[in-house]
Every structure is written in structure tokens, then in C-alpha cells.
Motif scaffolding. Structure first.
Motif, PDB file in Angstrom:
ATOM      1  N   LEU A 130      30.839  65.284  59.310  1.00 34.97           N
ATOM      2  CA  LEU A 130      29.851  65.015  58.261  1.00 34.97           C
ATOM      3  C   LEU A 130      28.419  65.263  58.726  1.00 34.97           C
ATOM      4  CD1 LEU A 130      31.555  61.808  56.779  1.00 34.97           C
ATOM      5  CD2 LEU A 130      31.713  64.178  55.978  1.00 34.97           C
ATOM      6  N   SER A 131      27.808  64.320  59.403  1.00 35.81           N
ATOM      7  CA  SER A 131      26.377  64.444  59.691  1.00 35.81           C
ATOM      8  C   SER A 131      26.060  65.482  60.758  1.00 35.81           C
ATOM      9  CB  SER A 131      25.816  63.093  60.140  1.00 35.81           C
ATOM     10  OG  SER A 131      26.361  62.719  61.400  1.00 35.81           O
ATOM     11  N   ARG A 132      26.921  65.636  61.782  1.00 35.01           N
ATOM     12  CA  ARG A 132      26.700  66.547  62.906  1.00 35.01           C
ATOM     13  C   ARG A 132      25.285  66.402  63.486  1.00 35.01           C
ATOM     14  NH1 ARG A 132      30.768  70.043  63.884  1.00 35.01           N
ATOM     15  NH2 ARG A 132      29.437  71.366  65.173  1.00 35.01           N
ATOM     16  N   THR A 133      24.891  65.164  63.717  1.00 34.89           N
ATOM     17  CA  THR A 133      23.582  64.866  64.304  1.00 34.89           C
ATOM     18  C   THR A 133      23.645  65.002  65.823  1.00 34.89           C
ATOM     19  OG1 THR A 133      23.122  63.293  62.525  1.00 34.89           O
ATOM     20  CG2 THR A 133      21.758  63.136  64.504  1.00 34.89           C
ATOM     21  N   ASN A 134      22.677  65.713  66.403  1.00 31.81           N
ATOM     22  CA  ASN A 134      22.652  65.925  67.841  1.00 31.81           C
ATOM     23  C   ASN A 134      22.423  64.597  68.562  1.00 31.81           C
ATOM     24  OD1 ASN A 134      21.752  66.802  70.591  1.00 31.81           O
ATOM     25  ND2 ASN A 134      21.905  68.814  69.643  1.00 31.81           N
ATOM     26  N   THR A 135      23.230  64.338  69.599  1.00 33.44           N
ATOM     27  CA  THR A 135      23.085  63.090  70.351  1.00 33.44           C
ATOM     28  C   THR A 135      21.854  63.104  71.249  1.00 33.44           C
ATOM     29  OG1 THR A 135      24.458  63.864  72.207  1.00 33.44           O
ATOM     30  CG2 THR A 135      25.586  62.760  70.371  1.00 33.44           C
ATOM     31  N   LYS A 136      21.306  64.292  71.502  1.00 30.79           N
ATOM     32  CA  LYS A 136      20.090  64.490  72.293  1.00 30.79           C
ATOM     33  C   LYS A 136      20.254  64.098  73.771  1.00 30.79           C
ATOM     34  CE  LYS A 136      17.080  63.999  68.268  1.00 30.79           C
ATOM     35  NZ  LYS A 136      15.935  63.301  67.659  1.00 30.79           N
ATOM     36  N   THR A 137      21.491  63.948  74.218  1.00 30.51           N
ATOM     37  CA  THR A 137      21.760  63.618  75.617  1.00 30.51           C
ATOM     38  C   THR A 137      22.826  64.533  76.216  1.00 30.51           C
ATOM     39  OG1 THR A 137      23.452  62.033  74.945  1.00 30.51           O
ATOM     40  CG2 THR A 137      21.219  61.171  75.288  1.00 30.51           C
ATOM     41  N   ASN A 138      23.434  65.373  75.397  1.00 26.74           N
ATOM     42  CA  ASN A 138      24.610  66.174  75.739  1.00 26.74           C
ATOM     43  C   ASN A 138      25.803  65.282  76.088  1.00 26.74           C
ATOM     44  OD1 ASN A 138      24.956  69.070  75.598  1.00 26.74           O
ATOM     45  ND2 ASN A 138      25.834  68.920  77.651  1.00 26.74           N
ATOM     46  N   LEU A 139      25.763  64.060  75.588  1.00 22.50           N
ATOM     47  CA  LEU A 139      26.861  63.107  75.740  1.00 22.50           C
ATOM     48  C   LEU A 139      27.460  62.806  74.373  1.00 22.50           C
ATOM     49  CD1 LEU A 139      25.339  60.519  78.264  1.00 22.50           C
ATOM     50  CD2 LEU A 139      26.978  62.347  78.760  1.00 22.50           C
ATOM     51  N   PRO A 140      28.720  62.342  74.360  1.00 21.09           N
ATOM     52  CA  PRO A 140      29.553  62.072  75.525  1.00 21.09           C
ATOM     53  C   PRO A 140      30.159  63.330  76.127  1.00 21.09           C
ATOM     54  CG  PRO A 140      30.781  61.625  73.527  1.00 21.09           C
ATOM     55  CD  PRO A 140      29.378  61.960  73.094  1.00 21.09           C
ATOM     56  N   ALA A 141      30.390  63.297  77.432  1.00 20.73           N
ATOM     57  CA  ALA A 141      31.189  64.335  78.083  1.00 20.73           C
ATOM     58  C   ALA A 141      32.660  63.994  77.855  1.00 20.73           C
ATOM     59  CB  ALA A 141      30.872  64.375  79.580  1.00 20.73           C
ATOM     60  N   ILE A 142      33.524  64.946  78.150  1.00 19.09           N
ATOM     61  CA  ILE A 142      34.961  64.734  78.011  1.00 19.09           C
ATOM     62  C   ILE A 142      35.538  64.436  79.392  1.00 19.09           C
ATOM     63  CG2 ILE A 142      37.131  65.714  77.186  1.00 19.09           C
ATOM     64  CD1 ILE A 142      34.961  65.425  75.020  1.00 19.09           C
ATOM     65  N   ILE A 143      36.297  63.351  79.504  1.00 20.14           N
ATOM     66  CA  ILE A 143      36.869  62.964  80.801  1.00 20.14           C
ATOM     67  C   ILE A 143      38.387  62.821  80.680  1.00 20.14           C
ATOM     68  CG2 ILE A 143      36.925  61.234  82.630  1.00 20.14           C
ATOM     69  CD1 ILE A 143      34.091  60.456  81.922  1.00 20.14           C
ATOM     70  N   HIS A 144      39.103  63.510  81.552  1.00 21.51           N
ATOM     71  CA  HIS A 144      40.550  63.352  81.685  1.00 21.51           C
ATOM     72  C   HIS A 144      40.796  62.770  83.071  1.00 21.51           C
ATOM     73  CE1 HIS A 144      40.886  66.127  78.251  1.00 21.51           C
ATOM     74  NE2 HIS A 144      40.027  66.909  78.902  1.00 21.51           N
ATOM     75  N   GLU A 145      41.615  61.745  83.159  1.00 18.83           N
ATOM     76  CA  GLU A 145      41.814  61.083  84.438  1.00 18.83           C
ATOM     77  C   GLU A 145      43.297  61.065  84.806  1.00 18.83           C
ATOM     78  OE1 GLU A 145      40.364  56.982  86.697  1.00 18.83           O
ATOM     79  OE2 GLU A 145      39.656  57.468  84.688  1.00 18.83           O
ATOM     80  N   PHE A 146      43.581  61.393  86.079  1.00 18.24           N
ATOM     81  CA  PHE A 146      44.947  61.450  86.575  1.00 18.24           C
ATOM     82  C   PHE A 146      45.053  60.621  87.851  1.00 18.24           C
ATOM     83  CE2 PHE A 146      43.770  65.425  84.571  1.00 18.24           C
ATOM     84  CZ  PHE A 146      44.784  65.632  83.643  1.00 18.24           C
ATOM     85  N   GLU A 147      46.118  59.839  87.960  1.00 12.44           N
ATOM     86  CA  GLU A 147      46.375  59.078  89.172  1.00 12.44           C
ATOM     87  C   GLU A 147      47.293  59.898  90.066  1.00 12.44           C
ATOM     88  OE1 GLU A 147      48.910  55.284  89.615  1.00 12.44           O
ATOM     89  OE2 GLU A 147      46.864  54.565  89.232  1.00 12.44           O
ATOM     90  N   VAL A 148      46.850  60.176  91.270  1.00  8.76           N
ATOM     91  CA  VAL A 148      47.601  61.016  92.202  1.00  8.76           C
ATOM     92  C   VAL A 148      48.509  60.142  93.065  1.00  8.76           C
ATOM     93  CG1 VAL A 148      47.433  62.644  94.116  1.00  8.76           C
ATOM     94  CG2 VAL A 148      45.785  62.750  92.238  1.00  8.76           C
ATOM     95  N   ASP A 149      49.779  60.475  93.103  1.00 10.47           N
ATOM     96  CA  ASP A 149      50.751  59.755  93.920  1.00 10.47           C
ATOM     97  C   ASP A 149      50.648  60.247  95.354  1.00 10.47           C
ATOM     98  OD1 ASP A 149      52.944  58.635  95.174  1.00 10.47           O
ATOM     99  OD2 ASP A 149      54.293  58.962  93.471  1.00 10.47           O
ATOM    100  N   GLU A 150      50.155  59.392  96.240  1.00  6.47           N
ATOM    101  CA  GLU A 150      49.951  59.813  97.627  1.00  6.47           C
ATOM    102  C   GLU A 150      51.264  60.095  98.350  1.00  6.47           C
ATOM    103  OE1 GLU A 150      48.100  56.851  99.987  1.00  6.47           O
ATOM    104  OE2 GLU A 150      49.104  55.197  98.975  1.00  6.47           O
ATOM    105  N   ASN A 151      52.386  59.611  97.822  1.00 10.73           N
ATOM    106  CA  ASN A 151      53.683  59.908  98.424  1.00 10.73           C
ATOM    107  C   ASN A 151      54.087  61.361  98.180  1.00 10.73           C
ATOM    108  OD1 ASN A 151      54.200  57.251  99.409  1.00 10.73           O
ATOM    109  ND2 ASN A 151      54.673  56.620  97.320  1.00 10.73           N
ATOM    110  N   LEU A 152      53.574  61.946  97.065  1.00 12.00           N
ATOM    111  CA  LEU A 152      53.858  63.340  96.751  1.00 12.00           C
ATOM    112  C   LEU A 152      52.815  64.286  97.318  1.00 12.00           C
ATOM    113  CD1 LEU A 152      54.944  62.999  92.998  1.00 12.00           C
ATOM    114  CD2 LEU A 152      56.420  63.360  94.974  1.00 12.00           C
ATOM    115  N   TYR A 153      51.569  63.808  97.405  1.00 10.30           N
ATOM    116  CA  TYR A 153      50.467  64.667  97.857  1.00 10.30           C
ATOM    117  C   TYR A 153      49.775  64.002  99.040  1.00 10.30           C
ATOM    118  CZ  TYR A 153      51.333  66.808  93.325  1.00 10.30           C
ATOM    119  OH  TYR A 153      51.934  67.412  92.248  1.00 10.30           O
TER     120      TYR A 153
END
Length: 279
Positions: A108-131
Motif C-alpha cells: 500500500l503506502s511503500r514509504t521509505n524507511t530511510k534507514t535501509n532497514l530492516p535487513a533480511i536475516i536467516h539463521e542456522f545452528e551448526v552442529d559441531e559434531n558434523l562440522y
């Protein structure tokens, strides 16, 4: 212990580098290119590096892929990893005068946040037994311009589809749309999982490294075959039919449902603004 300030500083530096310095592999490609706009492209690279100004006016939306061990300790009680990443984006884009490209309401409004936020974050937990060699924390950074992002696609193919069908589907998509993404382009393909996970895989395929995610398959031979088919399209630099069309092609796979075959495509422009920061 990894500190908030350490993450903030290294991510800020990476964002400036990605926006102002061309990837060496791409610089080598363009150095040998003598077709249309070759001088302008080379001059742009030189000016951006010397004056620390953006290579492209589209300084993109920032996307993070965070890999951390399951023994990861909190930064502290008050400041989270997300706040460090968001603060790095906001300050870097403000201090350096980079274009703010994010709007708050997509419909609808598509108003600029003026901060370039929010960024997109994907988070993964790494299994130290495998890596066993996994770092305590890895932050993969991608700066995504609108032209290349608009080429993202998802195809839900019949599960009986063979390798050639997948190849033809991806190649046809790039044939129709590749010139719109400032070639030469990088092409990431994700196959399997669910629809959303296939898209995520295609994003990760744009990086040089293989992600530390269990069960991810790297289709090396198929990637090479697809790369050849895409280069044969002769899209050319900036879509003008001369010079190289494709920087790199990578295909990643993941186990999927017996009745599905999701195939996702992500594309990056010639700037290839991706970087892996390791702590």
C-alpha cells in the motif's frame, strides 16, 4: 567471546567493500572485455575504488545468512546479534550516503524507511559434531539490487522431471530475463526441500562456499553443464550480446517430498556483492 562491537565493525567494513570494490574475478573478466561500454565499466571500477563511492546507484537491500555453533554464547544481556547487524547497515548507509532502498509497506503506502532497514536475516545452528572445522560464528552478507532480485523465480516441476527438464526450465528463464540483471550474471539454483527452502538454497548458491547445513547436496557436474548452456545463450555484457554472459553457476539440492520437485532460481548482477565474514 565475540563482542557486539567486533561484529558491528567487521560488517560495516564488509558493506563498504562490497559497495565500492569489484570482485577480483569480475575485474579480470572485464579487463579482457573490449565490447560496448567496456571503457565506461572499467572507469567506473577505478573511480569507485579510488573515491570509495558506490559502483552502482542501487546499493540494494542487505541480506544476512548467519551460521553459528550451538554452543554460541549471547553477546551480552542487552544487545543481540540482530541489533549489531541492523546497526551496521543503518550506520554504513547513512554515513556513506548510500541510497536507502527499503520501503515499509510493500503493498500500500511503500514509504521509505530511510534507514535501509530492516535487513533480511536467516539463521542456522551448526552442529559441531558434523562440522568439526566450523567457526564459532559466520556471517554471509549479500547486497541485492532490484534488477537481479526481480529475476528470482520458483518452478514446481513434476517430480518425474529429469535433469534435462530442470536445465531447460532454468535456461529458458535466463534467456527471457537475463539481460535485465546487468550481465554477466551469477546464477544460483536450489532444488528440493520445500518451495521456500528451495529459494533459500538458490540464494546460498550465489556464494563461493558451500553452507554448513546437513543434507545439502552440491551438484558439481550439473552446475557445469548448466553453466555451459547459459553461456551459450550469448546474452553478453550488459545484455548486448558481446562478451561473457555468466560469471558462475552453482546448483544445490536438498531432500524433498516424493510428490514434489521445487526448482528455485536466484540471480546476482555483475557486481556479485557477496562476502563471508568469519569470527
Amino acid at each position: 567471546m565475540i563482542t557486539y562491537q567486533e561484529i558491528y565493525k567487521q560488517v560495516c567494513d564488509a558493506l563498504v567493500e562490497l559497495n565500492t570494490q569489484i570482485v577480483p574475478k569480475v575485474e579480470d573478466i572485464l579487463r579482457d572485455y573490449t565490447g560496448p561500454f567496456s571503457n565506461e565499466l572499467k572507469e567506473n571500477i577505478k573511480i569507485a575504488k579510488e573515491n570509495r563511492i558506490p559502483l552502482c546507484q542501487d546499493t540494494g537491500i542487505v541480506e544476512f545468512f548467519v551460521f553459528r555453533k550451538n554452543i554460541f554464547h549471547e553477546l551480552n544481556n542487552l544487545q543481540s546479534l540482530q541489533s549489531a547487524l541492523f546497526k551496521a547497515v543503518e550506520d554504513t548507509y547513512q554515513i556513506n550516503g548510500y541510497r536507502k532502498s527499503v520501503v515499509d509497506d510493500p503493498l500500500l503506502s511503500r514509504t521509505n524507511t530511510k534507514t535501509n532497514l530492516p535487513a533480511i536475516i536467516h539463521e542456522f545452528e551448526v552442529d559441531e559434531n558434523l562440522y568439526k572445522d566450523a567457526s564459532k560464528l559466520e556471517i554471509w552478507i549479500m547486497i541485492k539490487g532490484g534488477g537481479s532480485e526481480n529475476l528470482s523465480a520458483l518452478f514446481m516441476l513434476p517430480p518425474s522431471s529429469k535433469e534435462n527438464v530442470v536445465l531447460e526450465t532454468v535456461a529458458e528463464h535466463i534467456r527471457k530475463n537475463g539481460p535485465n540483471a546487468c550481465p554477466p550474471i551469477s546464477v544460483g539454483v536450489g532444488i528440493g526441500g520445500t518451495a521456500d527452502f528451495a529459494i533459500l538454497l538458490s540464494r546460498l548458491a550465489l556464494f563461493e562456499h558451500k553452507p554448513n547445513i546437513p543434507n545439502v547436496i552440491e551438484y558439481t557436474e550439473f552446475s557445469q553443464k548448466l553453466h555451459g548452456s547459459l553461456e551459450a545463450l550469448k546474452i553478453g555484457v550488459q545484455g548486448l550480446g558481446t562478451g561473457p554472459s555468466i560469471i558462475k553457476t552453482k546448483v544445490l539440492g536438498y531432500p524433498t517430498h516424493i510428490a514434489t520437485l521445487p526448482v528455485a532460481v536466484s540471480v546476482d548482477c555483475y557486481l556479485s556483492r557477496t562476502k563471508r565474514v568469519v569470527f
